[in-house]
Design a protein around this motif. Structure first.
Motif, PDB file in Angstrom:
ATOM      1  N   SER A  82       0.838  -1.203   0.000  1.00 52.44           N
ATOM      2  CA  SER A  82       0.000   0.000   0.000  1.00 52.44           C
ATOM      3  C   SER A  82       0.873   1.253   0.000  1.00 52.44           C
ATOM      4  O   SER A  82       1.867   1.332   0.719  1.00 52.44           O
ATOM      5  N   PHE A  83       0.480   2.213  -0.810  1.00 55.53           N
ATOM      6  CA  PHE A  83       1.118   3.531  -0.844  1.00 55.53           C
ATOM      7  C   PHE A  83      -0.018   4.535  -0.776  1.00 55.53           C
ATOM      8  O   PHE A  83      -0.932   4.500  -1.599  1.00 55.53           O
ATOM      9  N   TYR A  84       0.013   5.426   0.214  1.00 50.08           N
ATOM     10  CA  TYR A  84      -1.158   6.267   0.449  1.00 50.08           C
ATOM     11  C   TYR A  84      -0.743   7.677   0.858  1.00 50.08           C
ATOM     12  O   TYR A  84       0.367   7.902   1.346  1.00 50.08           O
ATOM     13  N   PHE A  85      -1.675   8.616   0.650  1.00 52.33           N
ATOM     14  CA  PHE A  85      -1.357  10.035   0.683  1.00 52.33           C
ATOM     15  C   PHE A  85      -2.297  10.793   1.615  1.00 52.33           C
ATOM     16  O   PHE A  85      -3.488  10.489   1.698  1.00 52.33           O
ATOM     17  N   MET A  86      -1.749  11.813   2.276  1.00 53.91           N
ATOM     18  CA  MET A  86      -2.535  12.650   3.176  1.00 53.91           C
ATOM     19  C   MET A  86      -2.140  14.106   2.983  1.00 53.91           C
ATOM     20  O   MET A  86      -0.994  14.406   2.652  1.00 53.91           O
ATOM     21  N   SER A  87      -3.103  15.008   3.194  1.00 53.70           N
ATOM     22  CA  SER A  87      -2.859  16.428   2.970  1.00 53.70           C
ATOM     23  C   SER A  87      -3.500  17.258   4.073  1.00 53.70           C
ATOM     24  O   SER A  87      -4.257  16.728   4.900  1.00 53.70           O
ATOM     25  N   PRO A  88      -3.234  18.565   4.098  1.00 52.58           N
ATOM     26  CA  PRO A  88      -3.884  19.422   5.102  1.00 52.58           C
ATOM     27  C   PRO A  88      -5.406  19.396   5.034  1.00 52.58           C
ATOM     28  O   PRO A  88      -6.067  19.765   6.009  1.00 52.58           O
ATOM     29  N   ARG A  89      -5.978  18.958   3.922  1.00 53.96           N
ATOM     30  CA  ARG A  89      -7.434  18.914   3.791  1.00 53.96           C
ATOM     31  C   ARG A  89      -8.059  17.690   4.459  1.00 53.96           C
ATOM     32  O   ARG A  89      -9.272  17.599   4.565  1.00 53.96           O
ATOM     33  N   HIS A  90      -7.233  16.754   4.901  1.00 54.50           N
ATOM     34  CA  HIS A  90      -7.744  15.501   5.449  1.00 54.50           C
ATOM     35  C   HIS A  90      -7.766  15.490   6.977  1.00 54.50           C
ATOM     36  O   HIS A  90      -6.776  15.839   7.618  1.00 54.50           O
ATOM     37  N   LEU A  91      -8.882  15.041   7.540  1.00 54.27           N
ATOM     38  CA  LEU A  91      -8.858  14.535   8.902  1.00 54.27           C
ATOM     39  C   LEU A  91      -8.221  13.153   8.838  1.00 54.27           C
ATOM     40  O   LEU A  91      -8.459  12.398   7.892  1.00 54.27           O
ATOM     41  N   ARG A  92      -7.422  12.800   9.858  1.00 54.99           N
ATOM     42  CA  ARG A  92      -6.682  11.538   9.789  1.00 54.99           C
ATOM     43  C   ARG A  92      -6.782  10.780  11.117  1.00 54.99           C
ATOM     44  O   ARG A  92      -6.868  11.375  12.181  1.00 54.99           O
ATOM     45  N   TYR A  93      -6.737   9.482  10.993  1.00 57.66           N
ATOM     46  CA  TYR A  93      -6.669   8.591  12.153  1.00 57.66           C
ATOM     47  C   TYR A  93      -6.085   7.277  11.669  1.00 57.66           C
ATOM     48  O   TYR A  93      -6.371   6.830  10.553  1.00 57.66           O
ATOM     49  N   TYR A  94      -5.220   6.648  12.483  1.00 51.99           N
ATOM     50  CA  TYR A  94      -4.770   5.311  12.110  1.00 51.99           C
ATOM     51  C   TYR A  94      -4.558   4.447  13.345  1.00 51.99           C
ATOM     52  O   TYR A  94      -4.346   4.934  14.453  1.00 51.99           O
ATOM     53  N   LYS A  95      -4.630   3.151  13.108  1.00 53.42           N
ATOM     54  CA  LYS A  95      -4.330   2.153  14.126  1.00 53.42           C
ATOM     55  C   LYS A  95      -3.479   1.074  13.481  1.00 53.42           C
ATOM     56  O   LYS A  95      -3.909   0.394  12.550  1.00 53.42           O
ATOM     57  N   LYS A  96      -2.263   0.932  13.963  1.00 50.86           N
ATOM     58  CA  LYS A  96      -1.347  -0.080  13.437  1.00 50.86           C
ATOM     59  C   LYS A  96      -1.807  -1.458  13.902  1.00 50.86           C
ATOM     60  O   LYS A  96      -1.998  -1.685  15.100  1.00 50.86           O
ATOM     61  N   THR A  97      -2.000  -2.391  12.957  1.00 52.42           N
ATOM     62  CA  THR A  97      -2.473  -3.729  13.320  1.00 52.42           C
ATOM     63  C   THR A  97      -1.401  -4.803  13.146  1.00 52.42           C
ATOM     64  O   THR A  97      -1.519  -5.890  13.702  1.00 52.42           O
ATOM     65  N   LYS A  98      -0.368  -4.519  12.354  1.00 58.96           N
ATOM     66  CA  LYS A  98       0.807  -5.383  12.233  1.00 58.96           C
ATOM     67  C   LYS A  98       2.031  -4.484  12.129  1.00 58.96           C
ATOM     68  O   LYS A  98       1.939  -3.384  11.580  1.00 58.96           O
ATOM     69  N   PRO A  99       3.189  -4.913  12.641  1.00 63.01           N
ATOM     70  CA  PRO A  99       4.391  -4.070  12.589  1.00 63.01           C
ATOM     71  C   PRO A  99       4.705  -3.617  11.162  1.00 63.01           C
ATOM     72  O   PRO A  99       4.580  -4.389  10.215  1.00 63.01           O
ATOM     73  N   TRP A 100       5.144  -2.367  11.052  1.00 65.78           N
ATOM     74  CA  TRP A 100       5.376  -1.765   9.743  1.00 65.78           C
ATOM     75  C   TRP A 100       6.836  -1.850   9.309  1.00 65.78           C
ATOM     76  O   TRP A 100       7.758  -1.716  10.111  1.00 65.78           O
ATOM     77  N   LYS A 101       7.009  -2.028   8.017  1.00 66.71           N
ATOM     78  CA  LYS A 101       8.302  -1.862   7.369  1.00 66.71           C
ATOM     79  C   LYS A 101       8.053  -1.078   6.091  1.00 66.71           C
ATOM     80  O   LYS A 101       7.117  -1.376   5.346  1.00 66.71           O
ATOM     81  N   GLY A 102       8.863  -0.058   5.859  1.00 63.48           N
ATOM     82  CA  GLY A 102       8.661   0.775   4.679  1.00 63.48           C
ATOM     83  C   GLY A 102       9.136   2.191   4.936  1.00 63.48           C
ATOM     84  O   GLY A 102      10.084   2.407   5.699  1.00 63.48           O
ATOM     85  N   PHE A 103       8.481   3.161   4.329  1.00 65.68           N
ATOM     86  CA  PHE A 103       8.905   4.553   4.426  1.00 65.68           C
ATOM     87  C   PHE A 103       7.703   5.467   4.616  1.00 65.68           C
ATOM     88  O   PHE A 103       6.586   5.151   4.201  1.00 65.68           O
ATOM     89  N   VAL A 104       7.956   6.622   5.201  1.00 66.84           N
ATOM     90  CA  VAL A 104       6.997   7.719   5.176  1.00 66.84           C
ATOM     91  C   VAL A 104       7.785   9.003   4.952  1.00 66.84           C
ATOM     92  O   VAL A 104       8.874   9.177   5.512  1.00 66.84           O
ATOM     93  N   PHE A 105       7.277   9.868   4.076  1.00 64.07           N
ATOM     94  CA  PHE A 105       7.903  11.185   3.941  1.00 64.07           C
ATOM     95  C   PHE A 105       6.834  12.258   4.055  1.00 64.07           C
ATOM     96  O   PHE A 105       5.664  12.045   3.717  1.00 64.07           O
ATOM     97  N   LEU A 106       7.253  13.403   4.586  1.00 64.16           N
ATOM     98  CA  LEU A 106       6.362  14.528   4.826  1.00 64.16           C
ATOM     99  C   LEU A 106       6.987  15.783   4.233  1.00 64.16           C
ATOM    100  O   LEU A 106       8.215  15.938   4.240  1.00 64.16           O
TER     101      LEU A 106
END
Length: 307
Positions: A82-106
């Protein structure tokens, strides 16, 4: 959904530093740009967030792991690839359900504006409030993106003095690739260009105004006359110009944007209908309900319940 007692309990983070501090991850080099690997975040990192909004753009890539997300108007299950995007226009919430491996950039708006005057929402529609923000990549795309983000991280961690232009170059490549993949996976999405300066000024002001509403900086929703005054033309001329270019009058566009914000709050939070009305500067919740139903054919409660 998370239970929120009042609208002001939706957290707002003004920049990358404030957001990463709240998530208990890293201290960024600046508020222009940041990147890190998911698997390298400290153990203090928040595995589940409250509902929040941030004046930042971000993109997250999962090579391994899983999470439940609410972004804008939709709920997502993020998984490997999965590759997904967020912006100032979005309300956001997340819950990690399995340990993550990958990247995030802001990155910030200022990061992009150093090199381009193009409107980011027009150029990259997956950052829009009502867009499908998720891409599910195949093996070839996963490899390609992994290589690009690995190089991006190496540049970020280097000691080169003039690395910001290089970072922008790589971010642009990633976003342009994402635009291509997004068009392939979500072909119904169209890019609505706003070529005329009046239209662009109006849309820019509209989004700034709704961001001010979302962060409780505005006292009321602007009328057509308010927007016209800010772009130094008459209300009739503004509406006529928008009607010719978009097929909608200024008041119709303002209402459409108000409804989008209401939908986001109804789907992403447990604010009552009255609290959503208050958040959006409606003095009367019954009027808000009528306003919402006139646009959607559903009451706010019916929309929330998926009827």
């Amino acid at each position: 959904m998370l239970s929120l007692k009042d609208p002001s309990s939706i957290s707002y983070f003004k920049d990358i530093t404030a957001l990463l501090k709240a998530l208990r991850t890293f201290t960024p080099q600046s508020n222009l740009f940041h990147i890190h690997k998911h698997e390298e975040v400290p153990e203090t990192h928040s595995a589940e967030t409250q509902i929040f909004r941030s004046d930042t753009f971000s993109a997250s890539f999962l090579i391994e792991g899983a999470a439940e997300y609410k972004i804008g108007l939709q709920e997502y299950t993020m998984q490997e690839g999965s590759f997904y995007f967020m912006s100032p226009r979005h309300l956001r919430y997340y819950k990690k359900t399995k340990p993550w491996k990958g990247f995030v950039f802001l990155f910030s708006t200022e990061f992009i504006r150093q090199f381009s005057t193009t409107d980011i929402y027009t150029e990259y529609p997956f950052f829009e409030i009502d867009a499908n923000v998720q891409l599910q990549l195949n093996a070839t795309q996963v490899t390609q993106l992994n290589e690009l983000l690995t190089e991006l991280l190496q540049i970020y961690q280097s000691h080169e003095k003039d690395k910001i232009p290089l970072l922008y170059h790589y971010v642009s490549i990633v976003l342009l690739l994402s635009k291509k993949w997004h068009r392939e996976q979500h072909p119904t999405v169209t890019n609505n260009t706003k070529k005329e300066s009046i239209s662009k000024a109006f849309y820019d002001l509209l989004e700034k105004h709704f961001f001010d509403i979302a962060t409780q900086k505005a006292e009321y929703i602007f009328t057509v006359a308010d927007f016209a005054e800010h772009v130094h033309i008459s209300a009739n001329y503004l509406s006529n110009t928008l009607k010719k270019e978009t097929g909608k009058t200024a008041s119709q566009i303002i209402k459409q944007r108000t409804i989008l914000e209401a939908k986001s709050l109804l789907k992403s939070t447990e604010l009552t209908v009255s609290e959503v009305a208050y958040f959006l500067k409606f003095q009367d919740s019954s009027y808000f309900s009528k306003y919402f139903k006139s646009a959607t054919k559903l009451s706010p409660s019916e929309f929330r319940d998926g009827k």
